[in-house]
Design a protein around this motif. Structure first.
Motif, PDB file in Angstrom:
ATOM      1  N   TRP A  73       1.490  10.235   9.578  1.00  0.00           N
ATOM      2  CA  TRP A  73       0.770  10.516   8.820  1.00  0.00           C
ATOM      3  C   TRP A  73       1.356  12.102   8.074  1.00  0.00           C
ATOM      4  O   TRP A  73       2.076  12.595   6.677  1.00  0.00           O
ATOM      5  CB  TRP A  73      -0.694  11.113   9.137  1.00  0.00           C
ATOM      6  CG  TRP A  73      -1.523  11.842   7.756  1.00  0.00           C
ATOM      7  CD1 TRP A  73      -1.807  11.657   6.470  1.00  0.00           C
ATOM      8  CD2 TRP A  73      -1.365  13.637   7.851  1.00  0.00           C
ATOM      9  NE1 TRP A  73      -2.529  12.702   6.557  1.00  0.00           N
ATOM     10  CE2 TRP A  73      -1.759  14.008   6.705  1.00  0.00           C
ATOM     11  CE3 TRP A  73      -0.777  14.666   8.488  1.00  0.00           C
ATOM     12  CZ2 TRP A  73      -1.813  15.596   6.117  1.00  0.00           C
ATOM     13  CZ3 TRP A  73      -1.235  15.499   8.431  1.00  0.00           C
ATOM     14  CH2 TRP A  73      -1.654  16.527   7.642  1.00  0.00           C
ATOM     15  N   GLU A  82       7.593  12.141   1.732  1.00  0.00           N
ATOM     16  CA  GLU A  82       7.806  12.139   0.652  1.00  0.00           C
ATOM     17  C   GLU A  82       8.850  13.322  -0.160  1.00  0.00           C
ATOM     18  O   GLU A  82       8.855  13.379  -1.207  1.00  0.00           O
ATOM     19  CB  GLU A  82       6.113  11.897  -0.235  1.00  0.00           C
ATOM     20  CG  GLU A  82       5.323  11.123   0.596  1.00  0.00           C
ATOM     21  CD  GLU A  82       5.520   9.922  -0.761  1.00  0.00           C
ATOM     22  OE1 GLU A  82       5.470   9.896  -2.523  1.00  0.00           O
ATOM     23  OE2 GLU A  82       6.332   8.699  -0.718  1.00  0.00           O
ATOM     24  N   SER A 115       0.582  -1.243   0.204  1.00  0.00           N
ATOM     25  CA  SER A 115      -0.045  -0.354  -0.251  1.00  0.00           C
ATOM     26  C   SER A 115       1.274   1.285  -0.105  1.00  0.00           C
ATOM     27  O   SER A 115       0.709   2.478   0.519  1.00  0.00           O
ATOM     28  CB  SER A 115      -0.693  -0.604   1.377  1.00  0.00           C
ATOM     29  OG  SER A 115      -1.825   1.310   1.301  1.00  0.00           O
ATOM     30  N   PRO A 116       1.410   1.786  -1.308  1.00  0.00           N
ATOM     31  CA  PRO A 116       2.184   2.658  -1.017  1.00  0.00           C
ATOM     32  C   PRO A 116       1.441   4.090   0.035  1.00  0.00           C
ATOM     33  O   PRO A 116       2.652   4.894  -0.101  1.00  0.00           O
ATOM     34  CB  PRO A 116       2.527   2.361  -2.751  1.00  0.00           C
ATOM     35  CG  PRO A 116       2.556   1.391  -3.062  1.00  0.00           C
ATOM     36  CD  PRO A 116       1.086   1.511  -2.866  1.00  0.00           C
ATOM     37  N   LYS A 117       0.124   4.575  -0.973  1.00  0.00           N
ATOM     38  CA  LYS A 117      -0.377   5.451  -0.297  1.00  0.00           C
ATOM     39  C   LYS A 117      -0.514   5.593   1.008  1.00  0.00           C
ATOM     40  O   LYS A 117      -0.686   6.652   1.741  1.00  0.00           O
ATOM     41  CB  LYS A 117      -1.513   5.923  -1.164  1.00  0.00           C
ATOM     42  CG  LYS A 117      -0.228   6.357  -2.756  1.00  0.00           C
ATOM     43  CD  LYS A 117       0.541   7.795  -2.923  1.00  0.00           C
ATOM     44  CE  LYS A 117       1.203   7.817  -4.099  1.00  0.00           C
ATOM     45  NZ  LYS A 117       1.942   8.370  -4.265  1.00  0.00           N
ATOM     46  N   ARG A 118      -1.243   4.013   1.541  1.00  0.00           N
ATOM     47  CA  ARG A 118      -1.602   4.257   3.026  1.00  0.00           C
ATOM     48  C   ARG A 118      -1.066   3.218   3.808  1.00  0.00           C
ATOM     49  O   ARG A 118      -1.221   3.441   4.991  1.00  0.00           O
ATOM     50  CB  ARG A 118      -2.578   3.488   2.752  1.00  0.00           C
ATOM     51  CG  ARG A 118      -4.355   4.128   1.796  1.00  0.00           C
ATOM     52  CD  ARG A 118      -4.687   5.280   2.370  1.00  0.00           C
ATOM     53  NE  ARG A 118      -5.359   6.378   1.881  1.00  0.00           N
ATOM     54  CZ  ARG A 118      -5.343   7.254   1.316  1.00  0.00           C
ATOM     55  NH1 ARG A 118      -3.946   7.647   1.020  1.00  0.00           N
ATOM     56  NH2 ARG A 118      -6.057   7.646   0.524  1.00  0.00           N
ATOM     57  N   TRP A 119       0.478   3.323   3.528  1.00  0.00           N
ATOM     58  CA  TRP A 119       1.701   2.541   4.504  1.00  0.00           C
ATOM     59  C   TRP A 119       1.272   2.720   6.183  1.00  0.00           C
ATOM     60  O   TRP A 119       1.377   2.770   6.608  1.00  0.00           O
ATOM     61  CB  TRP A 119       2.569   1.927   4.108  1.00  0.00           C
ATOM     62  CG  TRP A 119       3.134   3.685   4.320  1.00  0.00           C
ATOM     63  CD1 TRP A 119       3.422   3.832   2.479  1.00  0.00           C
ATOM     64  CD2 TRP A 119       4.247   4.283   4.290  1.00  0.00           C
ATOM     65  NE1 TRP A 119       4.340   5.615   2.496  1.00  0.00           N
ATOM     66  CE2 TRP A 119       5.030   5.525   3.980  1.00  0.00           C
ATOM     67  CE3 TRP A 119       4.697   4.220   6.153  1.00  0.00           C
ATOM     68  CZ2 TRP A 119       5.305   6.256   4.824  1.00  0.00           C
ATOM     69  CZ3 TRP A 119       5.301   5.104   7.132  1.00  0.00           C
ATOM     70  CH2 TRP A 119       5.589   6.238   6.006  1.00  0.00           C
ATOM     71  N   TRP A 120       1.319   4.112   5.743  1.00  0.00           N
ATOM     72  CA  TRP A 120       1.242   5.306   7.353  1.00  0.00           C
ATOM     73  C   TRP A 120       0.110   5.005   8.645  1.00  0.00           C
ATOM     74  O   TRP A 120       0.445   4.477   9.199  1.00  0.00           O
ATOM     75  CB  TRP A 120       1.487   6.315   7.295  1.00  0.00           C
ATOM     76  CG  TRP A 120       0.198   7.129   6.434  1.00  0.00           C
ATOM     77  CD1 TRP A 120       0.025   7.228   5.272  1.00  0.00           C
ATOM     78  CD2 TRP A 120      -0.669   7.382   6.896  1.00  0.00           C
ATOM     79  NE1 TRP A 120      -0.762   7.809   4.587  1.00  0.00           N
ATOM     80  CE2 TRP A 120      -1.219   8.095   5.628  1.00  0.00           C
ATOM     81  CE3 TRP A 120      -1.467   7.972   8.037  1.00  0.00           C
ATOM     82  CZ2 TRP A 120      -2.779   8.846   6.167  1.00  0.00           C
ATOM     83  CZ3 TRP A 120      -2.593   8.086   8.371  1.00  0.00           C
ATOM     84  CH2 TRP A 120      -3.710   8.431   6.996  1.00  0.00           C
ATOM     85  N   GLN A 144      10.701  -0.590  -1.790  1.00  0.00           N
ATOM     86  CA  GLN A 144      11.622   0.687  -1.547  1.00  0.00           C
ATOM     87  C   GLN A 144      12.779   0.294  -1.315  1.00  0.00           C
ATOM     88  O   GLN A 144      13.201  -0.600  -0.417  1.00  0.00           O
ATOM     89  CB  GLN A 144      10.356   0.366   0.109  1.00  0.00           C
ATOM     90  CG  GLN A 144      10.818   2.337   0.492  1.00  0.00           C
ATOM     91  CD  GLN A 144      10.787   3.368   0.241  1.00  0.00           C
ATOM     92  OE1 GLN A 144       9.903   3.846  -0.753  1.00  0.00           O
ATOM     93  NE2 GLN A 144      11.165   4.515  -0.129  1.00  0.00           N
ATOM     94  N   TYR A 153       4.747  10.653   6.682  1.00  0.00           N
ATOM     95  CA  TYR A 153       4.755  10.743   5.361  1.00  0.00           C
ATOM     96  C   TYR A 153       4.471  11.414   4.464  1.00  0.00           C
ATOM     97  O   TYR A 153       4.825  11.566   3.441  1.00  0.00           O
ATOM     98  CB  TYR A 153       3.275   9.741   5.028  1.00  0.00           C
ATOM     99  CG  TYR A 153       2.990   9.674   3.711  1.00  0.00           C
ATOM    100  CD1 TYR A 153       3.367   8.732   2.937  1.00  0.00           C
ATOM    101  CD2 TYR A 153       1.984   9.933   3.682  1.00  0.00           C
ATOM    102  CE1 TYR A 153       2.795   8.862   1.695  1.00  0.00           C
ATOM    103  CE2 TYR A 153       1.381   9.913   2.160  1.00  0.00           C
ATOM    104  CZ  TYR A 153       1.904   9.375   1.480  1.00  0.00           C
ATOM    105  OH  TYR A 153       1.447   9.425  -0.084  1.00  0.00           O
ATOM    106  N   ARG A 154       3.912  12.472   4.987  1.00  0.00           N
ATOM    107  CA  ARG A 154       3.643  13.484   3.763  1.00  0.00           C
ATOM    108  C   ARG A 154       4.781  14.700   3.811  1.00  0.00           C
ATOM    109  O   ARG A 154       5.342  14.635   2.577  1.00  0.00           O
ATOM    110  CB  ARG A 154       2.627  14.435   4.397  1.00  0.00           C
ATOM    111  CG  ARG A 154       1.227  14.111   4.546  1.00  0.00           C
ATOM    112  CD  ARG A 154       0.317  13.946   3.051  1.00  0.00           C
ATOM    113  NE  ARG A 154       0.420  14.407   2.040  1.00  0.00           N
ATOM    114  CZ  ARG A 154      -0.592  15.178   1.787  1.00  0.00           C
ATOM    115  NH1 ARG A 154      -1.675  14.984   2.769  1.00  0.00           N
ATOM    116  NH2 ARG A 154      -0.443  16.304   1.218  1.00  0.00           N
TER     117      ARG A 154
END
Length: 418
Positions: A301, A308, A169-174, A327, A304-305
């Motif tokens: 969260w 990126e 889940s590249p966008k929800r791993w956090w 990764q 994560y931002r």
């Protein structure tokens, strides 16, 4: 890349000068004049030399904290290129991803630990010189070895889960990692008293029988499921005094430092233990776990931002791979930087919550014992033996103040003087 590194180093040096001036000059620890002559006035229970030593050591510790905290982030930034090289070498050595992850984590922890070893050892020598630490060099290095082993195992475990979540889940791993953190946090809280703590210290049943009986009576009133009180050999490491109740369920432990037994009277110890039992009675451990879950959610969260964004900036400069099936291991320090920066920002709010819990525990102690005199004497001795100023400057309170000031606590206990 050279220009970016130069700016980073210059910025850190300028910051160090400003922080150094702040903690070197100025009367940061002046007691509140309206309390002169009261139990909260350090001159009434400490000699001038004791006051000077406490303030001096506090300046050194605070300066070390405010230098080392951002320095750790700077070091991670400077080691990004090293991480890329380490990842490449591990890929040549083995095809097994678990061995690569374990090797990367071990080497990176060892290198960063070695870089900060001189500062850590210098702080040990300073604490020895002030008479606060009794830790031998052999014990210091033995503890470092244990720390490294525990960090290696636990970090490798987390990284394996993290990388799997990033692939799935590249966008929800956090989000999924914050959920996974819940059982891990509860498990560590449960096993710490019986698995982790004994790796460093020797625990034995409290030998002072009358005091043991009184403490267990307090524990029974607090519904703490304990039939034993432990003393721990902290005198091998420090001259400071302390006590605590930790663990949950059947692993709950009431623990007194042997230094506390040697330096405080029984009624003073009972007020300290009533405070610690207040944490248990009011389920502060569960509060901390619950708040920790919320903080972890928002921290991951935000991290994560930030991660990126940092990765887009750093990857082209140092050779971190982006995209592909999995990764890049070399990106892990970037994530650690993001988590560290978010943690620094959240520290003041977390300390406010911690001080609230400590105030609640103080109130519970007075509810249990009603002995303000003993509590005042206990904290006056804590100020003396722990070399703790009764007040701290605002900057220290914000970032290091997990407990109310000794001045505030003495003033609170003075309402219950008999």
């Amino acid at each position: 890349m050279k220009r970016w590194t130069a700016r980073l180093v210059i910025g850190m040096l300028l910051y160090g000068v400003v922080i150094g001036l702040y903690f070197t000059f100025g009367n940061l620890y002046e007691p509140s004049p309206q309390y002169a002559g009261t139990a909260a006035d350090p001159s009434t229970f400490l000699a001038p030399e004791q006051i000077r030593k406490g303030e001096s050591l506090s300046r050194i510790h605070s300066l070390a904290y405010f230098i080392m905290t951002p320095l750790q982030v700077v070091v991670l930034l400077l080691l990004l290129g090293f991480g890329v090289g380490l990842r490449t070498r591990l890929e040549r050595l083995t095809r097994f991803s678990l061995l690569r992850i374990g090797g990367f984590v071990l080497v990176f922890l060892a290198v960063t630990g070695a870089l900060f070893l001189p500062l850590d050892y210098a702080m040990l020598q300073i604490d020895r010189a002030y008479g606060l630490s009794t830790t031998t060099t052999a014990t210091f290095f033995a503890d470092l070895g244990k720390d490294l082993a525990i960090e290696w195992v636990s970090t490798t475990f987390i990284v394996v889960i993290l990388l799997w979540l990033m692939r799935r889940s590249p966008k929800r791993w956090w989000l999924w990692l914050s959920i996974v953190a819940i059982p891990i946090s509860v498990f560590l809280t449960f096993v710490q008293p019986v698995v982790l703590d004994p790796l460093y210290h020797t625990f034995q049943p409290l030998r002072k029988e009358p005091l043991r009986t009184e403490i267990l009576e307090l524990a029974a009133k607090a519904d703490i499921p304990a039939n034993q009180v432990f003393e721990v050999n902290m005198s091998e490491r420090t001259n400071a005094v302390n006590a605590y109740v930790n663990g949950i369920g059947s692993n709950a432990r009431i623990v007194l430092w042997d230094t506390t037994l040697n330096k405080l009277k029984d009624d003073e110890i009972l007020t300290i233990m009533a405070h610690e039992m207040g944490h248990y009675k009011e389920k502060h451990i569960y509060w901390q776990v619950a708040v920790g879950i919320i903080v972890t959610f928002f921290s991951l969260w935000a991290a994560y931002r930030l991660y990126e964004w940092l990765l887009r900036k750093a990857a082209p400069l140092v050779g971190i791979r982006q995209g592909g099936k999995g990764q890049d291991l070399a990106a892990l320090p970037v994530l650690l930087i993001a988590v560290s920066l978010v943690g620094i920002v959240l520290t003041p709010a977390q300390n406010v919550f911690s001080r609230f819990l400590e105030q609640r525990a103080d109130a519970y102690a007075m509810q249990m014992t009603g002995d303000g005199d003993a509590a005042i004497r206990a904290f006056q001795k804590i100020a003396r033996d722990n070399l703790s100023p009764i007040k701290q400057p605002l900057l220290v309170t914000l970032f290091r103040g997990t407990h109310p000031s000794i001045q505030d606590r003495i003033l609170y206990f003075s309402q219950f003087e008999k």
